[in-house]
Design an enzyme around this catalytic site. Sequence first.
Site, short mmCIF file in Angstrom:
data_model
loop_
_atom_site.label_atom_id
_atom_site.label_comp_id
_atom_site.label_asym_id
_atom_site.label_seq_id
_atom_site.Cartn_x
_atom_site.Cartn_y
_atom_site.Cartn_z
N SER A 94 -96.66 -33.97 51.85
CA SER A 94 -95.81 -34.95 52.53
C SER A 94 -95.84 -36.23 51.71
CB SER A 94 -96.38 -35.23 53.92
OG SER A 94 -95.81 -36.41 54.44
N TYR A 119 -102.82 -35.96 59.88
CA TYR A 119 -101.79 -35.25 59.11
C TYR A 119 -101.84 -35.69 57.65
CZ TYR A 119 -97.01 -33.77 57.85
OH TYR A 119 -95.91 -33.21 57.26
N1 LIG Z 1 -89.67 -32.16 58.65
C1 LIG Z 1 -90.22 -33.16 57.96
O1 LIG Z 1 -89.82 -34.34 58.05
C2 LIG Z 1 -91.37 -32.88 57.02
C3 LIG Z 1 -91.74 -33.88 56.10
C4 LIG Z 1 -92.80 -33.61 55.23
C5 LIG Z 1 -93.46 -32.40 55.28
N2 LIG Z 1 -93.06 -31.46 56.20
C6 LIG Z 1 -93.80 -30.21 56.24
O2 LIG Z 1 -92.90 -29.12 56.09
C7 LIG Z 1 -93.39 -28.00 56.81
C8 LIG Z 1 -92.32 -27.48 57.75
O3 LIG Z 1 -91.92 -28.49 58.66
P1 LIG Z 1 -90.67 -28.29 59.62
O4 LIG Z 1 -90.21 -29.65 60.02
O5 LIG Z 1 -89.72 -27.34 58.97
O6 LIG Z 1 -91.37 -27.59 60.88
P2 LIG Z 1 -90.76 -26.62 62.00
O7 LIG Z 1 -91.56 -26.85 63.23
O8 LIG Z 1 -89.28 -26.76 62.07
O9 LIG Z 1 -91.08 -25.15 61.45
C9 LIG Z 1 -92.41 -24.73 61.30
C10 LIG Z 1 -92.49 -23.23 61.54
O10 LIG Z 1 -93.86 -22.86 61.33
C11 LIG Z 1 -94.29 -22.00 62.35
N3 LIG Z 1 -95.73 -22.18 62.51
C12 LIG Z 1 -96.38 -23.30 62.95
N4 LIG Z 1 -97.70 -23.09 62.98
C13 LIG Z 1 -97.90 -21.82 62.52
C14 LIG Z 1 -99.05 -21.02 62.32
N5 LIG Z 1 -100.28 -21.49 62.61
N6 LIG Z 1 -98.91 -19.77 61.83
C15 LIG Z 1 -97.67 -19.28 61.56
N7 LIG Z 1 -96.54 -19.98 61.74
C16 LIG Z 1 -96.65 -21.24 62.23
C17 LIG Z 1 -93.50 -22.42 63.59
O11 LIG Z 1 -93.40 -21.36 64.53
C18 LIG Z 1 -92.15 -22.80 62.98
O12 LIG Z 1 -91.28 -21.68 62.95
C19 LIG Z 1 -94.66 -28.46 57.54
O13 LIG Z 1 -95.78 -28.11 56.76
C20 LIG Z 1 -94.48 -29.97 57.58
O14 LIG Z 1 -95.71 -30.65 57.64
C21 LIG Z 1 -92.03 -31.67 57.06
#
Ligand SMILES: NC(=O)c1ccc[n+]([C@@H]2O[C@H](COP(=O)([O-])OP(=O)(O)OC[C@H]3O[C@@H](n4cnc5c(N)ncnc54)[C@H](O)[C@@H]3O)[C@@H](O)[C@H]2O)c1
Length: 248
Positions: free
Chosen positions: A144, A157
């Site tokens: 991130s 986080y």
């Molecule tokens: N969206 C943002 O702004 C952002 C910014 C920086 C980093 N990220 C990172 O990107 C990644 C995805 O984020 P997102 O916004 O797409 O999230 P999201 O919630 O839309 O999707 C995450 C998916 O992961 C699955 N999941 C969660 N925990 C799990 C586990 N223990 N085992 C298996 N599956 C699991 C959930 O069911 C979901 O389908 C994360 O690691 C997040 O920290 C997101």
Amino acid sequence: MGRLAGKTALVTGGGNGIGRACVLRFAEEGAQMIVADFNPEAAGKVVEEVAAAGGKAVPVTGDVSDEASVDQMVAAGVDAFGGIDILLNSAGGGSTRDGPVTELDLDEFWRTVRVDLFGTLLCCRKVIPEMVRAGGGSIINISSLRAVIGTHGADAYTASKGGVLSMTRAIAMQWAKHNIRANVMAPGVVLTERVSAFIKEDNPIYRKSLLGPSEPEDVASLALYLASDESRRVTGAVLRLDGGASIY
Ligand SMILES: NC(=O)c1ccc[n+]([C@@H]2O[C@H](COP(=O)([O-])OP(=O)(O)OC[C@H]3O[C@@H](n4cnc5c(N)ncnc54)[C@H](O)[C@@H]3O)[C@@H](O)[C@H]2O)c1
């Protein structure tokens, strides 16, 4: 010929958000997809979307923070397609129970470390031997922007994503001799359904994004570059996708 023709990719968290966008993009470019998620309905739906577009995908259900579960997901994926060339770890994400170290919910600290950091470690641990067998591979981990620049208000986080960043560099060092590359994407704000539900425009990273916040498809484009042979000399890199927020 697609840019990932002949490759097999496992995407954790492939049922939603960034993971889902990567699954769809990779499949469009010819990769066979293993869609790993602990939400079977979400994974199943994405697999149907891939099939409807003429691609190949299988769902595998499990929790990335549980060793036996990761074993089973990786084994099922290898059974389906014979090996794994690309691993993208997207399962995870912060929560509103996070905060400054003096205030954050301590259970939330361990939850995020377990899923984001330990989960990424477990998946790398189980997939690397498959990549060694295949003669190489590409690992793409998601950190991130919070782990790269100073931010506040989500210290559990931030710590967890800092671990992902450093661990990925260590992996890049240790497995380069097996032609395995490991890189980190460090997004700022990405408007997935989950984040859109709580992000406010006064969030400092959101506010400083000179080009505006990203969509999941923007992250998928960067991931495609890291997955494909176009990035064959890129390893140990931390690629920011922040609309310029970090230079503001
Ligand atoms: N969206 C943002 O702004 C952002 C910014 C920086 C980093 N990220 C990172 O990107 C990644 C995805 O984020 P997102 O916004 O797409 O999230 P999201 O919630 O839309 O999707 C995450 C998916 O992961 C699955 N999941 C969660 N925990 C799990 C586990 N223990 N085992 C298996 N599956 C699991 C959930 O069911 C979901 O389908 C994360 O690691 C997040 O920290 C997101």
